[in-house]
Design an enzyme around this catalytic site. Sequence first.
Site, PDB file in Angstrom:
ATOM      1  N   GLY A 224       0.759  -1.246   0.000  1.00 15.49           N
ATOM      2  CA  GLY A 224       0.000   0.000   0.000  1.00 15.49           C
ATOM      3  C   GLY A 224       0.786   1.290   0.000  1.00 15.49           C
ATOM      4  O   GLY A 224       0.196   2.374  -0.088  1.00 15.49           O
ATOM      5  N   GLU A 258       4.402  -6.516   1.309  1.00 21.17           N
ATOM      6  CA  GLU A 258       3.994  -6.941  -0.035  1.00 21.17           C
ATOM      7  C   GLU A 258       3.611  -5.712  -0.831  1.00 21.17           C
ATOM      8  O   GLU A 258       2.450  -5.323  -0.885  1.00 21.17           O
ATOM      9  CB  GLU A 258       2.841  -7.937   0.042  1.00 21.17           C
ATOM     10  CG  GLU A 258       2.119  -7.948   1.361  1.00 21.17           C
ATOM     11  CD  GLU A 258       0.920  -8.857   1.421  1.00 21.17           C
ATOM     12  OE1 GLU A 258      -0.203  -8.391   1.152  1.00 21.17           O
ATOM     13  OE2 GLU A 258       1.113 -10.015   1.774  1.00 21.17           O
ATOM     14  N   GLY A 260       3.315  -3.379  -4.194  1.00 23.32           N
ATOM     15  CA  GLY A 260       3.149  -3.451  -5.640  1.00 23.32           C
ATOM     16  C   GLY A 260       3.517  -2.122  -6.266  1.00 23.32           C
ATOM     17  O   GLY A 260       4.604  -1.925  -6.817  1.00 23.32           O
ATOM     18  N   ARG A 261       2.625  -1.167  -6.085  1.00 21.76           N
ATOM     19  CA  ARG A 261       2.771   0.145  -6.715  1.00 21.76           C
ATOM     20  C   ARG A 261       4.125   0.797  -6.420  1.00 21.76           C
ATOM     21  O   ARG A 261       4.756   1.366  -7.307  1.00 21.76           O
ATOM     22  CB  ARG A 261       1.647   1.048  -6.187  1.00 21.76           C
ATOM     23  CG  ARG A 261       1.495   2.346  -6.914  1.00 21.76           C
ATOM     24  CD  ARG A 261       0.491   3.249  -6.190  1.00 21.76           C
ATOM     25  NE  ARG A 261      -0.677   2.576  -5.709  1.00 21.76           N
ATOM     26  CZ  ARG A 261      -1.857   2.543  -6.367  1.00 21.76           C
ATOM     27  NH1 ARG A 261      -2.005   3.169  -7.500  1.00 21.76           N
ATOM     28  NH2 ARG A 261      -2.886   1.892  -5.847  1.00 21.76           N
ATOM     29  N   ARG A 297      -7.114   3.350 -15.022  1.00 18.66           N
ATOM     30  CA  ARG A 297      -7.123   4.068 -13.743  1.00 18.66           C
ATOM     31  C   ARG A 297      -7.816   5.432 -13.806  1.00 18.66           C
ATOM     32  O   ARG A 297      -8.608   5.770 -12.914  1.00 18.66           O
ATOM     33  CB  ARG A 297      -5.707   4.213 -13.172  1.00 18.66           C
ATOM     34  CG  ARG A 297      -4.997   2.858 -12.961  1.00 18.66           C
ATOM     35  CD  ARG A 297      -3.748   2.974 -12.113  1.00 18.66           C
ATOM     36  NE  ARG A 297      -4.064   3.247 -10.728  1.00 18.66           N
ATOM     37  CZ  ARG A 297      -3.965   4.417 -10.153  1.00 18.66           C
ATOM     38  NH1 ARG A 297      -3.495   5.446 -10.833  1.00 18.66           N
ATOM     39  NH2 ARG A 297      -4.303   4.578  -8.907  1.00 18.66           N
ATOM     40  N   TYR A 301     -10.961   5.300 -11.331  1.00 18.46           N
ATOM     41  CA  TYR A 301     -10.788   5.946 -10.017  1.00 18.46           C
ATOM     42  C   TYR A 301     -10.627   7.466 -10.129  1.00 18.46           C
ATOM     43  O   TYR A 301     -10.203   8.102  -9.161  1.00 18.46           O
ATOM     44  CB  TYR A 301      -9.526   5.427  -9.318  1.00 18.46           C
ATOM     45  CG  TYR A 301      -9.300   3.943  -9.330  1.00 18.46           C
ATOM     46  CD1 TYR A 301     -10.125   3.081  -8.618  1.00 18.46           C
ATOM     47  CD2 TYR A 301      -8.226   3.405 -10.036  1.00 18.46           C
ATOM     48  CE1 TYR A 301      -9.884   1.712  -8.615  1.00 18.46           C
ATOM     49  CE2 TYR A 301      -7.977   2.044 -10.032  1.00 18.46           C
ATOM     50  CZ  TYR A 301      -8.813   1.200  -9.316  1.00 18.46           C
ATOM     51  OH  TYR A 301      -8.563  -0.146  -9.320  1.00 18.46           O
ATOM     52  N   CYS A 326     -15.436   3.750 -27.539  1.00 19.10           N
ATOM     53  CA  CYS A 326     -16.766   4.362 -27.628  1.00 19.10           C
ATOM     54  C   CYS A 326     -17.396   4.572 -26.266  1.00 19.10           C
ATOM     55  O   CYS A 326     -18.451   4.000 -25.972  1.00 19.10           O
ATOM     56  CB  CYS A 326     -17.655   3.489 -28.487  1.00 19.10           C
ATOM     57  SG  CYS A 326     -16.937   3.235 -30.090  1.00 19.10           S
ATOM     58  N   GLU A 327     -16.754   5.309 -25.426  1.00 17.98           N
ATOM     59  CA  GLU A 327     -17.309   5.650 -24.116  1.00 17.98           C
ATOM     60  C   GLU A 327     -16.815   7.039 -23.746  1.00 17.98           C
ATOM     61  O   GLU A 327     -15.630   7.343 -23.924  1.00 17.98           O
ATOM     62  CB  GLU A 327     -16.801   4.682 -23.030  1.00 17.98           C
ATOM     63  CG  GLU A 327     -17.163   3.269 -23.267  1.00 17.98           C
ATOM     64  CD  GLU A 327     -17.663   2.558 -22.018  1.00 17.98           C
ATOM     65  OE1 GLU A 327     -18.023   3.222 -21.032  1.00 17.98           O
ATOM     66  OE2 GLU A 327     -17.693   1.328 -22.075  1.00 17.98           O
ATOM     67  N   TYR A 355      -0.729  -1.373 -12.067  1.00 19.20           N
ATOM     68  CA  TYR A 355      -2.142  -1.408 -12.380  1.00 19.20           C
ATOM     69  C   TYR A 355      -2.439  -0.747 -13.731  1.00 19.20           C
ATOM     70  O   TYR A 355      -3.488  -0.147 -13.919  1.00 19.20           O
ATOM     71  CB  TYR A 355      -2.968  -0.794 -11.240  1.00 19.20           C
ATOM     72  CG  TYR A 355      -2.618  -1.400  -9.905  1.00 19.20           C
ATOM     73  CD1 TYR A 355      -2.969  -2.712  -9.614  1.00 19.20           C
ATOM     74  CD2 TYR A 355      -1.875  -0.691  -8.944  1.00 19.20           C
ATOM     75  CE1 TYR A 355      -2.608  -3.301  -8.405  1.00 19.20           C
ATOM     76  CE2 TYR A 355      -1.520  -1.277  -7.735  1.00 19.20           C
ATOM     77  CZ  TYR A 355      -1.892  -2.578  -7.470  1.00 19.20           C
ATOM     78  OH  TYR A 355      -1.538  -3.163  -6.291  1.00 19.20           O
TER      79      TYR A 355
END
Length: 405
Positions: A224, A258, A260-261, A297, A301, A326-327, A355
Amino acid sequence: MDFKALASRYKTPLFIYDFDHISAQFNSVKEAFNARKSLVCYAVKANSNLSILKHLANLGAGCDCVSVGEVKRALYAGITRYKIIFSGVGKDDSEIEFALKENILMLNVESEAELKRVEAIAKNLNTTARISVRVNPNVDAKTHPYISTGLRKNKFGVDTDTAKKLYIYCKNSPFLDPVGIHCHIGSQITDIAPYRDATAITAELLRSLKALEIDIKFFDVGGGLGIRYKDETPIKPYDFAQSVLANLSGTDVTIVCELGRFLVGNSGYLLTKVLYEKQNGTKRFVVVDAAMNDLIRPSLYSAYHEIETVDKNGGGSLADVVGPICESGDFLGKDVELPPLEHSDLLVVKSAGAYGFSMSSNYNSRPRAAEVAVKDGKDRLIRARESFEDLIELEKEYLKKDWDE
Ligand code: LLP
């Protein structure tokens, strides 16, 4: 980083990872925990490319996995099995069985029901499962609600009382060996207090288990650690380590984290090419060849990723950088100040190492981007660009069949 050369060599959209940056990030965490026995694991979900895993394996990293696919990737890339942890709120029987047969370090259990399944499967295999219990300390990590995991209202872990009961259950089972304790409160955390609070709660449980002669060897503080996307002030690894260690004096546990980012986020760039500009009334859009299927992302978010031009300087005006999907939610950046751009100009989306690719998809039948590693000034492909053939591979066979057959 010579983005222009990389674009001409590998085409766009392209993920580029600076492996030297990954090494530096890993070493900074390892050093921060120098005073204690520690195991720095990499949260594979952040970016599961095999070459990244191999690079981290060479640095001595373990892996935190949340599916059997991630466990298989870690093993395939050469991560030592005794450094692999299998976490996650829902594990299929076959996944548990695989992990037990492979004899990985431990399964991180998140509920009583899961513990019972692990016990039954271990019994069937006539083995003892090394486990840790994930404690939900009910601490607010003060991050985006979708990536906050340490509150009771989140689906993760069990409260401390339940955790204690589960440990006592393990003590009395010949098929369960409780070797670890685990807690992960969320992602992109930039405030040290939640870490301090969560580890204090978990450390108290650790001590009460010791009193019951349940000897925990691994204290897993989760991941985190946040990074800088815009103007955040990330927690320094040293301060992170101190906030954990302060709660563990007098204990002899191996500290596990642990991340990640923190290990890969800022190492990554998404390189994209401008297709064209357009103006809808007063609104300026820069349409590029990367889209939300490559980097979700911003859409998911409202995450901010800095976007820079590669070979054009100077101020300009505000534009939304959008992809071909198309969004209306398909954007990589909003109100980005950019000079006038033309077809084939390059833009680089920063901090895309975590991510990014791992959350990418084939939405709109878009082949996923290629991935390239850069190390010591040299670059090489670590995942080929997908082709149309790849997209239809698992379907084309069935076209030949008639309904009447
Ligand atoms: N350990 C556990 C049990 C986790 O659930 C996670 C992330 C990590 C470690 C690694 O967290 P990190 O060090 O990377 O913050 N897709 C979201 C992030 C989801 C994180 C899920 N769990 C995003 O793009 O921000």
